[in-house]
Design a protein around this motif. Sequence first.
Motif, PDB file in Angstrom:
ATOM      1  N   LYS A  70      45.302  36.441  49.324  1.00 49.78           N
ATOM      2  CA  LYS A  70      45.505  37.690  48.028  1.00 49.78           C
ATOM      3  C   LYS A  70      44.450  38.811  48.796  1.00 49.78           C
ATOM      4  CE  LYS A  70      43.638  35.098  44.878  1.00 49.78           C
ATOM      5  NZ  LYS A  70      43.167  34.183  45.583  1.00 49.78           N
ATOM      6  N   ALA A  71      43.399  38.749  49.159  1.00 46.01           N
ATOM      7  CA  ALA A  71      42.277  40.108  49.101  1.00 46.01           C
ATOM      8  C   ALA A  71      43.607  41.103  50.442  1.00 46.01           C
ATOM      9  CB  ALA A  71      41.732  39.388  50.020  1.00 46.01           C
ATOM     10  N   ILE A  72      43.948  40.449  51.690  1.00 44.10           N
ATOM     11  CA  ILE A  72      45.018  41.295  52.397  1.00 44.10           C
ATOM     12  C   ILE A  72      45.802  41.460  51.788  1.00 44.10           C
ATOM     13  CG2 ILE A  72      46.274  40.322  54.473  1.00 44.10           C
ATOM     14  CD1 ILE A  72      43.875  38.965  55.581  1.00 44.10           C
ATOM     15  N   LEU A  73      46.439  40.646  51.108  1.00 39.46           N
ATOM     16  CA  LEU A  73      48.186  41.288  50.884  1.00 39.46           C
ATOM     17  C   LEU A  73      47.685  42.352  49.489  1.00 39.46           C
ATOM     18  CD1 LEU A  73      51.497  40.079  50.280  1.00 39.46           C
ATOM     19  CD2 LEU A  73      50.471  39.172  48.221  1.00 39.46           C
ATOM     20  N   LYS A  74      46.888  42.043  49.152  1.00 43.61           N
ATOM     21  CA  LYS A  74      46.298  43.443  47.695  1.00 43.61           C
ATOM     22  C   LYS A  74      46.526  44.440  48.601  1.00 43.61           C
ATOM     23  CE  LYS A  74      43.445  44.534  44.213  1.00 43.61           C
ATOM     24  NZ  LYS A  74      42.562  43.824  43.184  1.00 43.61           N
ATOM     25  N   SER A  75      45.746  44.639  49.923  1.00 38.80           N
ATOM     26  CA  SER A  75      45.370  45.645  50.492  1.00 38.80           C
ATOM     27  C   SER A  75      46.896  46.877  51.157  1.00 38.80           C
ATOM     28  CB  SER A  75      44.933  45.012  51.649  1.00 38.80           C
ATOM     29  OG  SER A  75      43.277  44.958  51.753  1.00 38.80           O
ATOM     30  N   ARG A 124      51.453  29.465  50.120  1.00 36.62           N
ATOM     31  CA  ARG A 124      51.191  28.180  50.099  1.00 36.62           C
ATOM     32  C   ARG A 124      49.963  28.093  48.251  1.00 36.62           C
ATOM     33  NH1 ARG A 124      48.589  25.803  55.192  1.00 36.62           N
ATOM     34  NH2 ARG A 124      47.833  27.806  55.411  1.00 36.62           N
ATOM     35  N   ASP A 125      49.644  29.821  48.709  1.00 32.52           N
ATOM     36  CA  ASP A 125      48.242  29.688  47.032  1.00 32.52           C
ATOM     37  C   ASP A 125      49.045  30.338  45.818  1.00 32.52           C
ATOM     38  OD1 ASP A 125      46.712  30.150  45.344  1.00 32.52           O
ATOM     39  OD2 ASP A 125      44.902  31.650  46.599  1.00 32.52           O
ATOM     40  N   PRO A 126      49.417  29.133  45.191  1.00 29.48           N
ATOM     41  CA  PRO A 126      50.437  29.787  43.659  1.00 29.48           C
ATOM     42  C   PRO A 126      49.197  30.335  42.546  1.00 29.48           C
ATOM     43  CG  PRO A 126      48.665  27.448  43.298  1.00 29.48           C
ATOM     44  CD  PRO A 126      48.794  27.969  44.583  1.00 29.48           C
ATOM     45  N   LEU A 127      47.849  30.627  43.121  1.00 29.66           N
ATOM     46  CA  LEU A 127      47.245  31.881  42.386  1.00 29.66           C
ATOM     47  C   LEU A 127      47.433  33.370  42.910  1.00 29.66           C
ATOM     48  CD1 LEU A 127      43.672  30.177  42.160  1.00 29.66           C
ATOM     49  CD2 LEU A 127      45.414  29.663  40.435  1.00 29.66           C
ATOM     50  N   VAL A 128      48.261  33.605  43.962  1.00 26.96           N
ATOM     51  CA  VAL A 128      48.760  34.854  44.222  1.00 26.96           C
ATOM     52  C   VAL A 128      49.279  35.595  42.807  1.00 26.96           C
ATOM     53  CG1 VAL A 128      50.705  35.850  45.604  1.00 26.96           C
ATOM     54  CG2 VAL A 128      49.013  34.339  46.809  1.00 26.96           C
ATOM     55  N   GLN A 129      50.242  34.877  42.255  1.00 25.87           N
ATOM     56  CA  GLN A 129      50.503  35.146  40.802  1.00 25.87           C
ATOM     57  C   GLN A 129      49.505  35.953  39.869  1.00 25.87           C
ATOM     58  OE1 GLN A 129      52.735  32.716  38.555  1.00 25.87           O
ATOM     59  NE2 GLN A 129      53.559  34.588  37.674  1.00 25.87           N
ATOM     60  N   ASP A 130      48.143  35.264  39.909  1.00 26.42           N
ATOM     61  CA  ASP A 130      47.106  35.980  39.312  1.00 26.42           C
ATOM     62  C   ASP A 130      46.014  37.116  39.781  1.00 26.42           C
ATOM     63  OD1 ASP A 130      47.908  33.457  37.299  1.00 26.42           O
ATOM     64  OD2 ASP A 130      46.924  32.465  38.628  1.00 26.42           O
ATOM     65  N   SER A 131      46.760  37.422  40.905  1.00 24.82           N
ATOM     66  CA  SER A 131      46.222  38.469  41.460  1.00 24.82           C
ATOM     67  C   SER A 131      46.312  39.472  41.002  1.00 24.82           C
ATOM     68  CB  SER A 131      46.211  38.274  43.095  1.00 24.82           C
ATOM     69  OG  SER A 131      47.987  38.638  42.959  1.00 24.82           O
ATOM     70  N   LEU A 138      49.185  41.659  40.957  1.00 26.17           N
ATOM     71  CA  LEU A 138      50.026  41.526  41.305  1.00 26.17           C
ATOM     72  C   LEU A 138      51.431  41.177  41.032  1.00 26.17           C
ATOM     73  CD1 LEU A 138      48.370  42.113  45.754  1.00 26.17           C
ATOM     74  CD2 LEU A 138      48.410  43.285  44.032  1.00 26.17           C
ATOM     75  N   VAL A 139      51.840  40.084  42.331  1.00 23.60           N
ATOM     76  CA  VAL A 139      52.831  39.364  41.746  1.00 23.60           C
ATOM     77  C   VAL A 139      53.536  39.225  40.013  1.00 23.60           C
ATOM     78  CG1 VAL A 139      54.591  37.436  42.673  1.00 23.60           C
ATOM     79  CG2 VAL A 139      53.302  38.223  44.053  1.00 23.60           C
ATOM     80  N   SER A 140      54.341  39.314  40.139  1.00 23.96           N
ATOM     81  CA  SER A 140      54.896  39.197  38.941  1.00 23.96           C
ATOM     82  C   SER A 140      55.329  38.001  38.257  1.00 23.96           C
ATOM     83  CB  SER A 140      55.877  40.278  38.290  1.00 23.96           C
ATOM     84  OG  SER A 140      57.082  40.442  38.722  1.00 23.96           O
ATOM     85  N   GLN A 141      56.108  37.412  38.411  1.00 22.29           N
ATOM     86  CA  GLN A 141      56.890  35.823  38.498  1.00 22.29           C
ATOM     87  C   GLN A 141      56.849  35.631  39.963  1.00 22.29           C
ATOM     88  OE1 GLN A 141      61.150  36.677  37.186  1.00 22.29           O
ATOM     89  NE2 GLN A 141      59.815  39.047  38.350  1.00 22.29           N
TER      90      GLN A 141
END
Length: 431
Positions: free
Chosen positions: A155-160, A175-182, A184-187
């Motif tokens: 998630k940290a790399i994606l945010k950059s 693979r990380d379902p918590l990407v949505q909770d970062s 960034l991603v809305s759905q």
Amino acid sequence: MRSAMERDNEIKELLSDRADGVCKCPVLSLPIRFLRDMCRSDRYYERGTVMNQITMSLTKQNAEMTSLVLCGIVGCGKSSIAKEFVYRSLDLYDIVLYFRARDRVHLERQFSHLARLLGFLEGDGDLSVSLIRVMEWLSQTDSKWLLFFDDADDKAILKSFWPTATHGAIIVTSRDPLVQDSGLVSQRIDITNFDVNDGAAFLLSFLDRPVSAEADDRTAANIIADRYAGWPLGLRNTASFIKDKRLTPARFVKLQNQQSEDNMLLHGCSTVADLCQMALSDVPDDARELLDFLAFLVPCQIPTDFVDSSKFQFLDARVWLSSRSLISYDDSTDFVSVDRSFHEGWLRKLEDKPERYTCVLRRVITSLLDVLPEPNFIQPRDPELWNVQGMYIMHVISLLQRSHPQIPCDLVCHLLNLGLRAIQYDIILLI
């Protein structure tokens, strides 16, 4: 006076080149396609309504940015689905950019290469400058654009590398379902394994056999799909083996049932355990230890407190496995579930190491004895203990079914003790 006018002109040029903090971009010819290494599968298999869900989520008729992440275990088909969506949607977007997001270095190189192709940089340039200029371009362009971040498990790399634009569309696989909770991603759409029937149809499609294939082949395809718990990666590898060896599904299953250590007829065919080992090559030691522990239990409805008790702290391991979609949580019930395809494969892998197998089995038995009450023959149906019954007895049954007959005698005694504690709740044990 002259020097002042020259200075004013220089300032005007700087302002024109960087209005509102956005660098002046060269005039670009549309459409723009940056799809390096994004190969389209010629064996794409439709996954129900998933494609329609993606289309509805990302092609909304408004000016806001839309974003979506496809989550699932390795080999579940999330990247194939996203790539197919991108190729089907090329006519909808003026700009389509694909990035492999496994690590920061690779992403920086891709952005640098894109910036040079667009004329934002000359020569090697500065990696940070290339990122800034691409982001500014996406923010200021009026063109419709689509970004695809593939394998974005950090998630940290994606945010950059996430655009700050207020319009556009972004699709992510992770693979990380918590990407949505970062933030960034809305759905999010979870990509799961096939059920047995769809898994069998998927296997037959790779073998160029219609769903209306011979009855014995359809039956065999269902058996194979069930053995892999509908895992697309396992089914695809098995289909390749069957095709390469000029077998039929029925013949393959027959040979597999006859397989022994000395029989090399199926040498080279990846088993579930082999694929699990390949997919989990980077698993940390504590996560490996937790997978060992969970392998003896029913893969669903494992109490979180049992996994992370005061005796065994698996908090970091649970976080890592969750970030790979190998385990999931039901927040409403506080249960942990394990992906069934990996669950079965991991136990088979564990069985090949007798000492480790016995050590883990001892640990699981001890843990169950700690949480299950001693038999109470005076009041065998104590209502206060019914919650314990509901949470743990099914795991006792699983443990009894999965234990080898060659286990040490002291463990046999402990297993009998567990069985006795289960019997008081009128549970019929299938040993």
